[in-house]
Structures are given as C-alpha cells and as structure tokens.
Enzyme design. Structure first.
Site, PDB file in Angstrom:
ATOM      1  N   ASN A   1       0.914  -2.653   5.297  1.00 47.42           N
ATOM      2  CA  ASN A   1       0.241  -1.362   5.467  1.00 47.42           C
ATOM      3  C   ASN A   1      -1.039  -1.231   4.632  1.00 47.42           C
ATOM      4  O   ASN A   1      -1.854  -0.358   4.908  1.00 47.42           O
ATOM      5  CB  ASN A   1       1.256  -0.255   5.082  1.00 47.42           C
TER       6      ASN A   1
ATOM      7  N   TYR B   1     -13.866  -3.006   9.987  1.00 47.79           N
ATOM      8  CA  TYR B   1     -12.513  -2.435  10.051  1.00 47.79           C
ATOM      9  C   TYR B   1     -11.870  -2.699  11.425  1.00 47.79           C
ATOM     10  O   TYR B   1     -10.711  -3.118  11.517  1.00 47.79           O
ATOM     11  CB  TYR B   1     -12.605  -0.936   9.760  1.00 47.79           C
TER      12      TYR B   1
ATOM     13  N   LYS C   1      -8.485  -4.868  12.290  1.00 50.55           N
ATOM     14  CA  LYS C   1      -7.312  -4.262  12.939  1.00 50.55           C
ATOM     15  C   LYS C   1      -7.013  -4.915  14.290  1.00 50.55           C
ATOM     16  O   LYS C   1      -5.851  -5.026  14.696  1.00 50.55           O
ATOM     17  CB  LYS C   1      -7.525  -2.745  13.083  1.00 50.55           C
TER      18      LYS C   1
ATOM     19  N   SER D   1      -4.593  -0.185  13.994  1.00 48.93           N
ATOM     20  CA  SER D   1      -5.265   1.113  14.185  1.00 48.93           C
ATOM     21  C   SER D   1      -5.720   1.238  15.628  1.00 48.93           C
ATOM     22  O   SER D   1      -6.039   0.223  16.276  1.00 48.93           O
ATOM     23  CB  SER D   1      -6.492   1.210  13.278  1.00 48.93           C
TER      24      SER D   1
ATOM     25  N   ALA E   1     -12.599  -5.071  13.538  1.00 42.96           N
ATOM     26  CA  ALA E   1     -12.309  -6.508  13.666  1.00 42.96           C
ATOM     27  C   ALA E   1     -11.016  -6.849  12.927  1.00 42.96           C
ATOM     28  O   ALA E   1     -10.174  -7.609  13.427  1.00 42.96           O
ATOM     29  CB  ALA E   1     -13.473  -7.335  13.116  1.00 42.96           C
TER      30      ALA E   1
ATOM     31  N   GLY F   1       0.818  -1.221   0.000  1.00 44.85           N
ATOM     32  CA  GLY F   1       0.000   0.000   0.000  1.00 44.85           C
ATOM     33  C   GLY F   1       0.847   1.265   0.000  1.00 44.85           C
ATOM     34  O   GLY F   1       0.479   2.273   0.603  1.00 44.85           O
ATOM     35  N   ALA F   2       1.982   1.212  -0.719  1.00 48.25           N
ATOM     36  CA  ALA F   2       2.891   2.366  -0.719  1.00 48.25           C
ATOM     37  C   ALA F   2       2.446   3.456  -1.685  1.00 48.25           C
ATOM     38  O   ALA F   2       3.097   4.493  -1.793  1.00 48.25           O
ATOM     39  CB  ALA F   2       4.316   1.909  -1.043  1.00 48.25           C
ATOM     40  N   SER F   3       1.327   3.232  -2.373  1.00 51.43           N
ATOM     41  CA  SER F   3       0.753   4.287  -3.220  1.00 51.43           C
ATOM     42  C   SER F   3      -0.136   5.219  -2.398  1.00 51.43           C
ATOM     43  O   SER F   3      -0.574   6.255  -2.884  1.00 51.43           O
ATOM     44  CB  SER F   3      -0.069   3.653  -4.351  1.00 51.43           C
TER      45      SER F   3
ATOM     46  N   ASP G   1      -2.312  -7.427  -5.779  1.00 48.43           N
ATOM     47  CA  ASP G   1      -3.466  -7.321  -4.896  1.00 48.43           C
ATOM     48  C   ASP G   1      -3.179  -8.267  -3.727  1.00 48.43           C
ATOM     49  O   ASP G   1      -3.048  -9.483  -3.937  1.00 48.43           O
ATOM     50  CB  ASP G   1      -4.714  -7.755  -5.683  1.00 48.43           C
TER      51      ASP G   1
ATOM     52  N   ILE H   1      -4.877   9.983  11.205  1.00 46.99           N
ATOM     53  CA  ILE H   1      -3.728  10.540  10.484  1.00 46.99           C
ATOM     54  C   ILE H   1      -4.269  11.218   9.217  1.00 46.99           C
ATOM     55  O   ILE H   1      -5.170  10.683   8.559  1.00 46.99           O
ATOM     56  CB  ILE H   1      -2.746   9.412  10.085  1.00 46.99           C
TER      57      ILE H   1
HETATM   58  P1  NAP Z   1      -4.819   5.257   1.810  1.00 44.55           P
HETATM   59  O1  NAP Z   1      -4.126   6.544   1.495  1.00 44.55           O
HETATM   60  O2  NAP Z   1      -6.224   5.051   1.405  1.00 44.55           O
HETATM   61  O3  NAP Z   1      -3.908   4.066   1.250  1.00 44.55           O
HETATM   62  C1  NAP Z   1      -4.335   2.730   1.269  1.00 44.55           C
HETATM   63  C2  NAP Z   1      -3.310   1.900   0.539  1.00 44.55           C
HETATM   64  O4  NAP Z   1      -3.731   0.515   0.585  1.00 44.55           O
HETATM   65  C3  NAP Z   1      -3.166   2.274  -0.926  1.00 44.55           C
HETATM   66  O5  NAP Z   1      -1.801   2.299  -1.276  1.00 44.55           O
HETATM   67  C4  NAP Z   1      -3.871   1.131  -1.645  1.00 44.55           C
HETATM   68  O6  NAP Z   1      -3.304   0.867  -2.925  1.00 44.55           O
HETATM   69  C5  NAP Z   1      -3.574  -0.017  -0.719  1.00 44.55           C
HETATM   70  N1  NAP Z   1      -4.477  -1.135  -0.955  1.00 44.55           N
HETATM   71  C6  NAP Z   1      -5.818  -1.165  -0.817  1.00 44.55           C
HETATM   72  N2  NAP Z   1      -6.298  -2.380  -1.190  1.00 44.55           N
HETATM   73  C7  NAP Z   1      -5.212  -3.128  -1.552  1.00 44.55           C
HETATM   74  C8  NAP Z   1      -5.033  -4.455  -2.017  1.00 44.55           C
HETATM   75  N3  NAP Z   1      -6.074  -5.285  -2.165  1.00 44.55           N
HETATM   76  N4  NAP Z   1      -3.781  -4.879  -2.319  1.00 44.55           N
HETATM   77  C9  NAP Z   1      -2.714  -4.043  -2.161  1.00 44.55           C
HETATM   78  N5  NAP Z   1      -2.831  -2.774  -1.712  1.00 44.55           N
HETATM   79  C10 NAP Z   1      -4.065  -2.325  -1.417  1.00 44.55           C
HETATM   80  O7  NAP Z   1      -4.806   4.977   3.378  1.00 44.55           O
HETATM   81  P2  NAP Z   1      -3.769   5.387   4.514  1.00 44.55           P
HETATM   82  O8  NAP Z   1      -4.461   6.354   5.392  1.00 44.55           O
HETATM   83  O9  NAP Z   1      -2.437   5.691   3.961  1.00 44.55           O
HETATM   84  O10 NAP Z   1      -3.732   4.011   5.340  1.00 44.55           O
HETATM   85  C11 NAP Z   1      -2.627   3.107   5.328  1.00 44.55           C
HETATM   86  C12 NAP Z   1      -2.824   2.095   6.438  1.00 44.55           C
HETATM   87  O11 NAP Z   1      -2.892   2.767   7.699  1.00 44.55           O
HETATM   88  C13 NAP Z   1      -4.119   1.291   6.318  1.00 44.55           C
HETATM   89  O12 NAP Z   1      -3.894  -0.037   6.714  1.00 44.55           O
HETATM   90  C14 NAP Z   1      -5.042   1.974   7.309  1.00 44.55           C
HETATM   91  O13 NAP Z   1      -6.045   1.116   7.769  1.00 44.55           O
HETATM   92  C15 NAP Z   1      -4.059   2.351   8.392  1.00 44.55           C
HETATM   93  N6  NAP Z   1      -4.506   3.422   9.266  1.00 44.55           N
HETATM   94  C16 NAP Z   1      -4.794   4.656   8.757  1.00 44.55           C
HETATM   95  C17 NAP Z   1      -5.222   5.641   9.617  1.00 44.55           C
HETATM   96  C18 NAP Z   1      -5.551   7.041   9.133  1.00 44.55           C
HETATM   97  O14 NAP Z   1      -6.046   7.824   9.944  1.00 44.55           O
HETATM   98  N7  NAP Z   1      -5.287   7.383   7.880  1.00 44.55           N
HETATM   99  C19 NAP Z   1      -5.348   5.382  10.985  1.00 44.55           C
HETATM  100  C20 NAP Z   1      -5.038   4.113  11.452  1.00 44.55           C
HETATM  101  C21 NAP Z   1      -4.614   3.135  10.583  1.00 44.55           C
HETATM  102  P3  NAP Z   1      -4.073   1.155  -4.322  1.00 44.55           P
HETATM  103  O15 NAP Z   1      -4.615   2.550  -4.236  1.00 44.55           O
HETATM  104  O16 NAP Z   1      -2.982   0.980  -5.314  1.00 44.55           O
HETATM  105  O17 NAP Z   1      -5.135   0.141  -4.407  1.00 44.55           O
END
Ligand code: NAP
Length: 247
Positions: free
Chosen positions: A90, A155, A159, A142, A157, A12-14, A63, A188
């Site tokens: 991630n 979500y 995490k 999370s 469950a 999920g580095a995008s 994926d 975040i």
């Molecule tokens: P984000 O900007 O929406 O990024 C999510 C990433 O997950 C994207 O790179 C996406 O890639 C990838 N992804 C989704 N489905 C996938 C799949 N089937 N296979 C491979 N990659 C997949 O979200 P973020 O806020 O950076 O979150 C990153 C992590 O932190 C997540 O696990 C999230 O639950 C956790 N988190 C976030 C927060 C927050 O407040 N933002 C808080 C707690 C935890 P594509 O776009 O290429 O599909």
C-alpha cells in the site's frame, strides 16, 4: 470476514488508507504488522489502537525502496509470528508535475516507492508463502493507472505497472496456493488528496457517478474480501473501488 489466526503485513500503515486496512484486517481477526518509513508516531498509534481492542499488532520501520530493510522487516514478522498469510502493498507517494518539467528525481522517487517497493516486499513474502503453499498479496494501484491523469505521468506509470506486476505474479505463484490481486481506488479522502485544490476536487467529484470521494474504509473492506476465504478463486483481478470513475 473471518481472518482469525492469519498474519498480515500492511506497508504504509501510517497513512490514511493503510491504517484503515490494518484496522479492518485486525477487526476480522488477523495479527497485523504495520509498516511505516518516516511517520513512527502515526504507526505506533495505529498499532496501539488495534492492541486496545484485543488484537496483536506492532509497528515496523522499513523504507520499501531499500531491499535490505525490507528483508529485515519480513524477518521480524517471521521471528514474532512464524508465518505470513497476507501482504498488502500500500505504500505510495506522488511527485506531480507536467512531463516536460519533470525531474529525474521525481520520476525515480515515485517508481521506486510505488512499484519497486512492491517488488521488494512481494519477493520477500513469496519466499515464505511458497513454503506454506498459501498466501494473499493485494497491491494498491489506482484508477489513474487505468485511465491516466495529466500531471501524474510518473504516478500513473507506477500504478499501471503494479497491475501488470499483479497479473504476472498471479500466474507465477497460483499453483502454490497464492493469490495476487490489485485494488484500483478512485479518489479517497486522505492526506494525499487533501493536497488537491478545492476546484480540482469539485471537478473530480462531478465526474464520479456516485458523486463523492470514497473513504479509506471502502478500500479496506475490499482488501479484507480479497484476503478472505470467499476470494479463494479470485486471482490476477483488478477490483475498482472508485465510485464508478474508471468505467
Ligand atoms: P498517505 O496517507 O500519504 O500514506 C502513504 C503511506 O505510504 C504512508 O504510510 C507512508 O509512510 C508510506 N510510504 C511512503 N513512502 C514510503 C517508503 N519509501 N517506504 C515505506 N512506506 C512509505 O496516502 P494514502 O492516500 O493513504 O495512500 C495509500 C495508497 O493508496 C498509496 O499507494 C496511494 O497511491 C494509493 N491510492 C490513494 C488514493 C487516494 O485518493 N488517497 C487513490 C488511489 C490510490 P511514512 O509517512 O511513514 O513515510
């Protein structure tokens, strides 16, 4: 943190947090594979920016819900760099809704990506790390996996499941020099939280002892620590990076 010569894969580095993690690991000296599933342009751009500062990086599509695609991704990393030192699970999605109205597809999509995806990637990584007798796995959980959140039963469950997974795997592979830890970020600033209505954001902020949302860099710094030599005696731990929200 000195991660020179280490090879890292960030899923999920995008996305917002994943990109920050990849950049921080690279800044610390690691070579980084940046996974994405759909957002090729964002992953390629992040990899190019890392290469621009003189580190090795490449974007790799998979994926994480597809075990064959995951195996192929790890093979690519092995073929290119011959080892794997750091895996950051991630990738994550949300499909929010009250339980009474939640569709099976929404439950499955979240559990499959957030929890089963980490299982697929960790299984592939552990095979390599066992042979090396060293490795670091960091799972991005999370705060809501610890304290719960209405409208996010799927979500939360997934995490909370990641935390149990982290502890079980830490016990399984500790004797092989592999550490497994989780980070529980609070709210975040990324595209994921940009979807929150303004009043919900304000309500959350008022409950955070530090009074604000975190930045992706705050999570990235915690990952770099857990991947570093300084954390060699830390395993099975859940590091809260949440401004105090989960206390
Ligand atoms: P984000 O900007 O929406 O990024 C999510 C990433 O997950 C994207 O790179 C996406 O890639 C990838 N992804 C989704 N489905 C996938 C799949 N089937 N296979 C491979 N990659 C997949 O979200 P973020 O806020 O950076 O979150 C990153 C992590 O932190 C997540 O696990 C999230 O639950 C956790 N988190 C976030 C927060 C927050 O407040 N933002 C808080 C707690 C935890 P594509 O776009 O290429 O599909």
């Amino acid at each position: 943190m000195d991660l020179s010569g280490r090879v890292a894969l960030v899923t999920g580095a995008s996305g917002g947090i994943g990109r920050a993690i990849a950049e921080e690991l690279a800044r610390s000296g690691a070579q980084v594979a940046l996974n994405y599933s759909r957002s090729a342009a964002k992953a390629e751009e992040a990899a190019a920016s890392i290469k621009g500062v003189g580190r090795q990086a490449f974007a790799v599509q998979a994926d994480v819900t597809d075990p064959e695609a995951v195996e192929a991704m790890f093979k690519q990393v092995q073929e290119r760099w011959g080892r794997l030192d750091i895996l950051v699970n991630n990738s994550g999605v949300t499909r929010d809704g009250l339980l009474m109205r939640m569709k099976d597809e929404d439950w499955d999509a979240v559990l499959d990506t957030n929890l089963k995806g980490a299982f697929h990637c960790s299984r592939a990584a552990v095979k390599v790390m066992m042979k090396q007798r060293s490795g670091r796995i960091v799972n991005i959980s999370s705060v809501v996996g610890v304290i719960g959140n209405p409208g996010q039963s799927n979500y939360c469950a997934s995490k909370a499941g990641l935390i149990g997974f982290t502890k079980a795997l830490a016990k399984e592979v500790g004797s092989r020099g592999i550490t497994v830890n989780a980070i529980a970020p609070g709210f975040i600033t990324t595209e994921m939280t940009a979807q929150l209505p303004e009043e919900v954001g304000e309500r959350i902020r008022s409950n955070v002892p530090l009074g604000q949302f975190g930045e992706p860099a705050d999570v990235a710094a915690a990952v770099a620590y857990l991947a570093s030599d300084g954390a060699k005696y830390v395993t099975g731990h859940v590091l809260h990076v949440d401004g105090g929200l989960g206390m």
